[in-house]
Design a protein around this motif. Structure first.
Motif, PDB file in Angstrom:
ATOM      1  N   ARG A 175       0.836  -1.214   0.000  1.00 15.71           N
ATOM      2  CA  ARG A 175       0.000   0.000   0.000  1.00 15.71           C
ATOM      3  C   ARG A 175       0.869   1.261   0.000  1.00 15.71           C
ATOM      4  O   ARG A 175       0.547   2.249  -0.662  1.00 15.71           O
ATOM      5  N   ASN A 176       1.959   1.224   0.755  1.00 16.49           N
ATOM      6  CA  ASN A 176       2.857   2.379   0.767  1.00 16.49           C
ATOM      7  C   ASN A 176       3.444   2.622  -0.619  1.00 16.49           C
ATOM      8  O   ASN A 176       3.613   3.772  -1.033  1.00 16.49           O
ATOM      9  N   ARG A 179       0.812   4.350  -2.608  1.00 16.43           N
ATOM     10  CA  ARG A 179       0.642   5.747  -2.193  1.00 16.43           C
ATOM     11  C   ARG A 179       1.820   6.615  -2.659  1.00 16.43           C
ATOM     12  O   ARG A 179       1.626   7.760  -3.045  1.00 16.43           O
ATOM     13  N   THR A 183       1.501   9.868  -5.000  1.00 18.09           N
ATOM     14  CA  THR A 183       2.051  11.155  -4.598  1.00 18.09           C
ATOM     15  C   THR A 183       3.019  11.689  -5.650  1.00 18.09           C
ATOM     16  O   THR A 183       3.090  12.897  -5.898  1.00 18.09           O
ATOM     17  N   GLN A 283      -3.392  10.324   0.610  1.00 21.22           N
ATOM     18  CA  GLN A 283      -2.436   9.380   0.028  1.00 21.22           C
ATOM     19  C   GLN A 283      -0.999   9.643   0.459  1.00 21.22           C
ATOM     20  O   GLN A 283      -0.159   8.743   0.420  1.00 21.22           O
TER      21      GLN A 283
END
Length: 387
Positions: A175-176, A179, A183, A283
């Motif tokens: 998930r990171n 994100r 970004t 996010q």
């Protein structure tokens, strides 16, 4: 492998258009191959827990007025369009993600939603996360941690599995990565002029909520960011330098990307920042991958989301002003869905904060219908003309 008859299509499948039939077949094939599917609505849903259960977390359909007349046979007309649309898609069996979900994860972000979920539970098993109304008191964080733990236990029971800390850490890293990729795309919009249309950016991010494979979609976002950055470095300028730079804030923009976003970009503006709950404001928040208690780290990350349901919610205004500076914003447009009382009331605080910073502000209250499109275009065009 599950039996072919275990996943029948809706009774009205043949009435659907070609695109919708194709979506149903895609989701059916995923389930047929043994895929697990969990539906959700809100940014407060701890997706890492769903991922760690080996399931795909997918956003439910709820951004169209197509099914609202059917929903209004059960729900009141003077209700948020997102709530009515979500229930309408479920009751009409027109959303493949709702139809094939093993379970739906709801949350108590507003009174309309939490009561709608009781009706939704009659159509599909629904697990409710009880969200605190704030996060400044110690017991609120502890209570939210227990809610996230309960979701983990519900999924373990549903699928007959154990979700380990290692499973959660793997999910956090994935998930990171997603994100960070998002970004990176957002950051391209800080260029003057921006590297891409805001409508393209918002549509790309919205599509991510319907992806079954996180790594695959993160890869697509990374590739898109690299492509746009390379094109920009080579001198391509898809957006005019004269376009007025608009930050859009307020309610989720999924159902009004065209109605507001495209209208801005057809009238001399460009959306450089989508500051809603699924935009950069949320996010950019990562989970600490090395936290000793990984489940608590997940819970804390989600509780820190700055939504108008929280009281007080001053960090949202602070974040918006930081985004205005970062993206060199000329004006702020706040989009409020009809009957979304928390955002509508908080709009007064947002207006004050933005205008005190010397930035023009306008609020638009709307729904998913097309009845006010002309009026909105007139207002947006006049607003951009003054910038």
């Amino acid at each position: 492998m599950p039996d072919q008859d275990a996943y029948p299509l809706p009774r009205n499948f043949e009435e659907f258009n070609e695109q919708r039939r194709a979506s149903f077949i895609r989701v059916k094939d995923y389930k047929q191959a043994g895929g697990r599917l969990v539906g959700y609505l809100c940014s407060y849903t701890p997706l890492e827990v769903i991922d760690a259960a080996g399931a795909a977390g997918v956003a439910l359909c709820g951004t169209s007025d197509e099914v609202i007349p059917q929903a209004e046979t059960v729900l009141p007309a003077n209700l948020c369009p997102l709530i009515k649309s979500t229930y309408g898609f479920a009751s009409s069996e027109k959303c493949p993600f709702t139809f094939f979900s093993d379970i739906i994860v709801g949350e108590t972000t507003c009174d309309g939603k939490k009561k709608m979920y009781e009706l939704l539970d009659e159509l599909k098993p629904t697990h409710i996360l009880h969200l605190p109304q704030g996060r400044s008191r110690a017991y609120e964080r502890d209570a939210w941690y227990e809610e996230v733990k309960l979701l983990k236990e519900r999924l373990e029971e549903l699928y007959g599995i154990e979700i380990t800390d290692d499973d959660l850490r793997v999910a956090v890293r994935r998930r990171n990565r997603m994100r960070r990729a998002m970004t990176e795309l957002y950051n391209l919009q800080t260029s003057v002029p921006p590297a891409m249309s805001g409508v393209e950016l918002m549509s790309t991010m919205f599509a991510a909520t319907f992806s079954f494979n996180i790594d695959e979609y993160a890869g697509k976002l990374e590739a898109l960011a690299a492509e746009r950055a390379s094109q920009y470095a080579a001198g391509e300028r898809p957006v005019s330098e004269e376009a007025k730079r608009i930050l859009v804030t307020g309610c989720p923009v999924g159902g009004v990307i065209n109605k507001i976003g495209r209208t801005i970009e057809q009238n001399g503006g460009v959306v450089v920042c989508a500051d809603d709950c699924s935009g950069e404001r949320t996010q950019a928040m990562l989970v600490d991958e090395e936290a000793p208690d990984i489940l608590r780290a997940i819970a804390d990350r989600y509780l820190d989301i700055n939504c108008s349901v929280m009281t007080p919610n001053a960090p949202r205004m602070t974040n918006t002003l930081a985004m205005c500076e970062k993206y060199h914003v000329d004006g702020v447009i706040e989009s409020v869905l009809t009957a979304c009382h928390t955002f509508n009331v908080e709009a007064s605080l947002m207006e004050r904060a933005v205008e005190d910073a010397g930035i023009p502000y306008m609020k638009i209250e709307t729904d998913y219908s097309q009845g006010d499109v002309g009026q909105i275009e007139t207002r947006i065009a006049a607003f951009i003309e003054t910038l």
